[in-house]
Design an enzyme around this catalytic site. Structure first.
Site, PDB file in Angstrom:
ATOM      1  N   HIS A 188       0.838  -1.196   0.000  1.00  0.00           N
ATOM      2  CA  HIS A 188       0.000   0.000   0.000  1.00  0.00           C
ATOM      3  C   HIS A 188       0.876   1.250   0.000  1.00  0.00           C
ATOM      4  O   HIS A 188       2.091   1.192   0.220  1.00  0.00           O
ATOM      5  CB  HIS A 188      -0.921  -0.004   1.224  1.00  0.00           C
ATOM      6  CG  HIS A 188      -2.291   0.533   0.947  1.00  0.00           C
ATOM      7  ND1 HIS A 188      -2.520   1.570   0.059  1.00  0.00           N
ATOM      8  CD2 HIS A 188      -3.522   0.199   1.449  1.00  0.00           C
ATOM      9  CE1 HIS A 188      -3.815   1.834   0.024  1.00  0.00           C
ATOM     10  NE2 HIS A 188      -4.449   1.010   0.837  1.00  0.00           N
ATOM     11  N   GLU A 220      -4.300   0.802 -13.562  1.00  0.00           N
ATOM     12  CA  GLU A 220      -5.280   1.894 -13.545  1.00  0.00           C
ATOM     13  C   GLU A 220      -4.514   3.127 -13.119  1.00  0.00           C
ATOM     14  O   GLU A 220      -4.125   3.263 -11.963  1.00  0.00           O
ATOM     15  CB  GLU A 220      -6.433   1.564 -12.585  1.00  0.00           C
ATOM     16  CG  GLU A 220      -7.628   2.489 -12.760  1.00  0.00           C
ATOM     17  CD  GLU A 220      -7.640   3.647 -11.786  1.00  0.00           C
ATOM     18  OE1 GLU A 220      -7.222   4.761 -12.205  1.00  0.00           O
ATOM     19  OE2 GLU A 220      -8.035   3.463 -10.634  1.00  0.00           O
ATOM     20  N   CYS A 230      -8.995   9.714  -9.541  1.00  0.00           N
ATOM     21  CA  CYS A 230      -8.668   9.550 -10.961  1.00  0.00           C
ATOM     22  C   CYS A 230      -9.901   9.736 -11.825  1.00  0.00           C
ATOM     23  O   CYS A 230      -9.809  10.239 -12.944  1.00  0.00           O
ATOM     24  CB  CYS A 230      -8.056   8.176 -11.209  1.00  0.00           C
ATOM     25  SG  CYS A 230      -6.474   7.922 -10.398  1.00  0.00           S
TER      26      CYS A 230
END
Length: 470
Positions: free
Chosen positions: A161, A234, A268
């Protein structure tokens, strides 16, 4: 970069953590590999029972984990609660649907016969341990939308993470452990970015998924390509928001405010470039600017706060550079364009930025080309649908898009011509477990969520019988 929780609302360091040493990383990869050998043989019903249990625990923990997310990256507490609830919903959706999504696929009987087989089908089998490199902006959701389908498919998960959300990362590992997933099925690796290459090159790690910046995606894709391992990326987005003459302008403007400042503008798939037909430009610009100006900026732990701080000090500095460059080159800040004043309450050292609307943006400005990761909107006036589509596509990104129109012909034209992974009409872009999510161009490749997402980390195995075994 240190692994620490730093409250972006006041700059205070709350907790620090030591990065894992190489021997501990090795143990965890070995555990993921060992767990995969057993987990892949369990039934969908067994996996669904564990994932449903994780969803229930997350519901019970909602208030605590929401506060943790807010303290770590600054999202408003109301949004943090909603994120936790969304994660639980996605877990339950995959628990209910994974088996049908991964059911054997049977070609038409005539095609089976033509292949020379007495029987043939396609079976989806898990790949193995998958490395997930995840960002801080949706610290629960980004992980769960990968982990829920991956675990239901029979894979195991290694989570690297973002270094500014270590407590959320550790919570996720604990959540799946408490739900009953066997040791090694889901593990959090507190490591810096330099450790990613060694982990991904390990022969036991089968694939990787990354949500993050374009440079990070390039790096992971290059390593995975060298190792011939599957990846899903992504990356960034600079989503267009088209408002055409037939639109409900009042509703489009209200929705535009939420679409731009969701998650403090750090999303995003947030709408960033507002492309408005000249016939409705003045009305939209006025309504949108008023809405942005009236937002409450402040302590993200307060229930009435609409916009909290930027997650990192450098992120605010980057945003300021983009806005200053645009204004210096002739853009007009209809509102905002600076740090908010007079917040008080110990927030003076926080990384806040006022909601901003920039008009008169031109291609020579950095903000026209680069992603604005914060509550800054760019406003464009266009004279036709053709021009609107051209402006919308004039970006290296292609994650999602929004279109406001009541004209069916315009809608079909946008579906055909907009270069994006999604086209959302008369509403704002959002992700949902049942709909595939991902982009084109430099927004990445592959898909998350829905059946597309669960099959990304599966081996589509052709099974062919020339005669039936006895």
């Amino acid at each position: 970069m240190p692994i620490a929780t730093v409250n972006p609302a006041n700059g205070e360091t709350l907790r620090t953590f030591d990065a894992l040493e190489d021997d501990e990383i090795e143990k965890r990869i070995a555990a993921a590999d060992a767990a995969f050998r057993d987990h892949r043989t369990t039934t969908f019903a067994e996996r669904a029972r564990l994932l449903d249990r994780a969803a229930g625990l997350l519901d019970e923990d909602r208030e605590d984990i929401a506060r943790t997310m807010t303290l770590e990256m600054g999202k408003p507490i109301t949004a943090a609660r909603a994120e936790a609830a969304k994660c639980a919903k996605a877990m339950r959706w995959y628990a209910a649907h994974a088996e049908e999504l991964l059911a054997d696929e049977h070609p038409a009987a005539a095609d089976v016969e033509d292949s020379g087989a007495v029987r043939a089908y396609v079976r989806y089998r898990p790949l193995g341990p998958v490395l997930a490199v995840m960002p801080w902006n949706f610290p629960l959701w980004q992980v769960v939308r990968f982990a829920a389908p991956a675990l239901m498919a029979g894979n195991t998960c290694l989570l690297k993470h973002a270094s500014n959300v270590p407590q959320t990362a550790l919570y996720l590992g604990d959540l799946f452990h408490r739900a009953g997933f066997p040791a090694g099925c889901f593990q959090t690796l507190l490591v810096g970015s330099k450790a990613v290459e060694g982990i991904l090159r390990d022969r036991r790690v089968a694939a990787a998924t990354l949500t993050g910046s374009e440079p990070a995606g390039r790096s992971v894709a290059a390593i995975a390509g060298d190792e011939v391992k599957h990846t899903v990326l992504e990356l960034g987005g600079s989503d267009p928001y088209l408002v055409l003459p037939s639109a409900d302008v009042a509703k489009a403007a209200r929705t535009a405010v939420t679409a731009r400042v969701q998650n403090n503008g750090q999303s995003c798939i947030a709408a960033k470039r507002f492309i408005v037909h000249t016939e409705v430009y003045e009305e939209f610009a006025e309504r949108f600017t008023v809405g942005m100006r009236e937002l409450t900026v402040g302590d993200p732990l307060e229930e009435t706060t609409d916009v909290g701080p930027i997650a990192m000090e450098q992120g605010r500095a980057d945003l300021e550079e983009l806005v200053d460059d645009a204004v210096n080159r002739g853009a007009e800040a209809l509102c905002g364009g600076k740090r908010p004043e007079g917040l008080g309450g110990g927030l003076e050292n926080g990384w806040f930025y006022a909601p901003t609307v920039l008009a008169g943006v031109t291609p020579g400005m950095r903000v026209h080309r680069e992603e604005t990761f914060g509550p800054v909107a760019t406003l464009y006036r266009v004279d036709s649908l053709d021009e609107a589509v051209d402006v919308a596509n004039d970006t290296s990104f292609g994650l999602s898009s929004n279109v406001w129109t009541r004209d069916a012909g315009e809608a079909e034209r946008c579906v055909r011509d907009l270069q994006a992974g999604g086209v959302f009409f008369n509403g704002m872009t959002a992700s949902h477990p049942a709909l595939p999510f991902g982009g084109v161009k430099r927004s990445g490749y592959g898909r998350e969520l829905a059946g597309h997402g669960i099959r990304e980390f599966c081996n589509a195995t052709t099974v062919w019988y020339g005669s039936e075994p006895r």
